[in-house]
Design an enzyme around this catalytic site. Structure first.
Site, PDB file in Angstrom:
ATOM      1  N   LYS A 177      30.358  24.026  43.216  1.00  0.00           N
ATOM      2  CA  LYS A 177      31.735  23.785  42.814  1.00  0.00           C
ATOM      3  C   LYS A 177      32.699  24.418  43.809  1.00  0.00           C
ATOM      4  O   LYS A 177      33.710  23.816  44.190  1.00  0.00           O
ATOM      5  CB  LYS A 177      31.985  24.353  41.413  1.00  0.00           C
ATOM      6  CG  LYS A 177      33.419  24.123  40.921  1.00  0.00           C
ATOM      7  CD  LYS A 177      33.708  24.814  39.613  1.00  0.00           C
ATOM      8  CE  LYS A 177      33.979  26.285  39.810  1.00  0.00           C
ATOM      9  NZ  LYS A 177      34.523  26.942  38.599  1.00  0.00           N
ATOM     10  N   GLN A 223      40.642  34.009  44.431  1.00  0.00           N
ATOM     11  CA  GLN A 223      41.140  32.634  44.541  1.00  0.00           C
ATOM     12  C   GLN A 223      42.600  32.591  44.968  1.00  0.00           C
ATOM     13  O   GLN A 223      43.026  31.647  45.636  1.00  0.00           O
ATOM     14  CB  GLN A 223      40.952  31.894  43.218  1.00  0.00           C
ATOM     15  CG  GLN A 223      39.497  31.584  42.894  1.00  0.00           C
ATOM     16  CD  GLN A 223      39.339  30.886  41.566  1.00  0.00           C
ATOM     17  OE1 GLN A 223      40.302  30.705  40.817  1.00  0.00           O
ATOM     18  NE2 GLN A 223      38.123  30.495  41.249  1.00  0.00           N
ATOM     19  N   ASP A 275      29.931  35.948  39.410  1.00  0.00           N
ATOM     20  CA  ASP A 275      29.584  34.766  38.612  1.00  0.00           C
ATOM     21  C   ASP A 275      28.137  34.808  38.140  1.00  0.00           C
ATOM     22  O   ASP A 275      27.761  34.044  37.238  1.00  0.00           O
ATOM     23  CB  ASP A 275      29.832  33.481  39.403  1.00  0.00           C
ATOM     24  CG  ASP A 275      31.281  33.016  39.318  1.00  0.00           C
ATOM     25  OD1 ASP A 275      32.051  33.610  38.536  1.00  0.00           O
ATOM     26  OD2 ASP A 275      31.647  32.069  40.028  1.00  0.00           O
TER      27      ASP A 275
END
Length: 431
Positions: free
Chosen positions: A19, A166, A307
């Protein structure tokens, strides 16, 4: 002569594309001059939301009938026009696309689901304002986020990336589109491997990025040129299959995640090695083989690969001593408060679990039957599916939430480990 038993035959996990790579490559191709081809992209809720958002910004993306590759005709600049951009649950869309819009011209409003709206965007909005953009946010610095764009000049900017890398990645990817160069100085960067991934991809699309000094990145206003890219399998998703090998004594290989991988989460295999598994990395694959024992008794900083911390935490009750995971405070601001969500689920199983601001300790112990609260978080659902291979007493309240990154997860997990039951209803419908 002692006979050494042959290792079990390796199962090959079919892990879909990353992703993180798919959405970064989509943005860079959208900003580039020319047409790029992205082979083996991830097709999931998050990436399709990102793709649709780019379409709403005027980018033309076409799927090949032959191999499913995506052909992206770039704008060669920031977007122009007006629009209301729906980001759904995709955090990357809400954090990567506003800087791209600010480098263009027009009025753009970014909105999303209730889950996404609960996640902060104030640090990004503040950074864009300091670069000269007109930006408004919703209450408490959340979505909706409105950008009135007239292009950005560049200059020097200090960014606090403690909450999420991010924000920094979004600013970096927009930087080559600015009228002048951009020097980004970073305080307390988390998840550094994701920033390294961003920079590596930017360079593949023709950007010039240099580390100006420790904690600083200098980006020249070169724009982007089209590039063709094959998307690697998702290393975060691979963690569930590799952990399953460690638990079951089987051997699992994930092709496409070799020594040259751009994804930091491949280092989860090293954590499994500390926990007693055998690990083999080659140029084009990673293989984990379980040894029948899951070792605990150590602490590990998983801040750079956060993650995957849930994967380790979920199987930790089966270790032979407590496991502590630290450096993961920013995981409280993901799809859910992941530290608290994992701890509550483990406690519901009867497992002693201690937590702090940026750490969790899981003690070994037997588990009781329980229904796992997924909080619409794909990684919680997948992580506890691994634990269920050994306990067999867990159910998921939302098995279909895996569609965010891997719609076919339950089917592939069942193919490799038939003891894993296929969930009914929502998960099968989303695959």
């Amino acid at each position: 002569m002692t006979t050494v038993p042959a290792p079990p035959e390796a199962l090959h996990a079919r892990v879909p594309g990353s992703k993180s790579l798919t959405n970064r490559a989509l943005l860079l191709a959208a900003a580039a001059e020319g047409t790029s081809v992205l082979t083996a992209p991830l097709v999931s809720d998050d990436t399709m939301a990102f793709r649709q958002a780019l379409g709403d910004l005027g980018v033309r993306i076409r799927s090949s009938d032959d191999d499913g590759a995506w052909q992206v005709t770039g704008l060669g600049r920031g977007p122009r026009g007006t629009g209301r951009i729906w980001c759904a649950d995709a955090g990357t869309a809400a954090r990567f696309l506003p800087p791209l819009a600010a480098a263009g011209h027009g009025d753009f409003v970014f909105t999303g689901s209730d889950q996404l709206t609960a996640r902060p965007v104030a640090p990004l909005a503040d950074a864009l304002r300091r670069l000269g953009a007109q930006v408004d946010t919703g209450p408490d610095g959340t979505l909706p986020l409105r950008v009135h764009a007239e292009g950005l000049d560049g200059g020097e900017l200090e960014v606090d990336s403690r909450l999420s890398s991010q924000f920094l990645s979004g600013l970096l990817m927009a930087a080559p589109l600015l009228r002048g160069g951009l020097l980004l100085k970073v305080r307390e960067l988390v998840s550094r491997p994701y920033v390294d991934m961003t920079i590596a991809l930017m360079r593949q699309f023709g950007a010039e990025v240099a580390e100006d000094a420790p904690g600083g990145f200098a980006v020249r206003p070169t724009g982007y040129r089209a590039a063709d890219l094959r998307i690697e399998p998702d290393a975060s998703t691979a963690s569930y299959f590799l952990a399953a090998a460690a638990l079951t004594g089987r051997s699992v290989t994930v092709p496409g995640l070799g020594h040259g991988s751009l994804q930091g989460d491949v280092r989860f295999a090293e954590v499994l090695e500390r926990a007693g598994a055998r690990v083999r990395r080659t140029e084009d694959a990673v293989t984990v083989t379980g040894t029948g024992t899951l070792r605990g008794g150590f602490a590990v900083d998983m801040g750079d690969i956060s993650d995957t911390f849930m994967t380790l935490a979920a199987i930790a009750p089966l270790a032979d001593a407590p496991l502590t995971i630290h450096g993961i405070g920013h995981a409280r601001l993901k799809e859910s408060d992941r530290i608290e969500a994992v701890a509550r689920n483990l406690r519901a199983l009867g497992v002693r679990t201690d937590t702090g601001r940026d750490w969790i300790t899981v003690h070994p112990g037997a588990t009781s039957p329980a229904r796992i609260a997924c909080h619409r978080d794909h990684r919680i659902a997948m992580a506890f599916s691994v634990l269920n291979l050994r306990t067999g007493n867990l159910t998921l309240d939302d098995p279909g939430c895996v569609a965010k990154t891997f719609p076919g997860f339950h089917e592939e997990f069942h193919r490799l480990f038939p003891v894993h039951p296929l969930p009914a209803g929502p998960a099968r419908a989303s695959a």
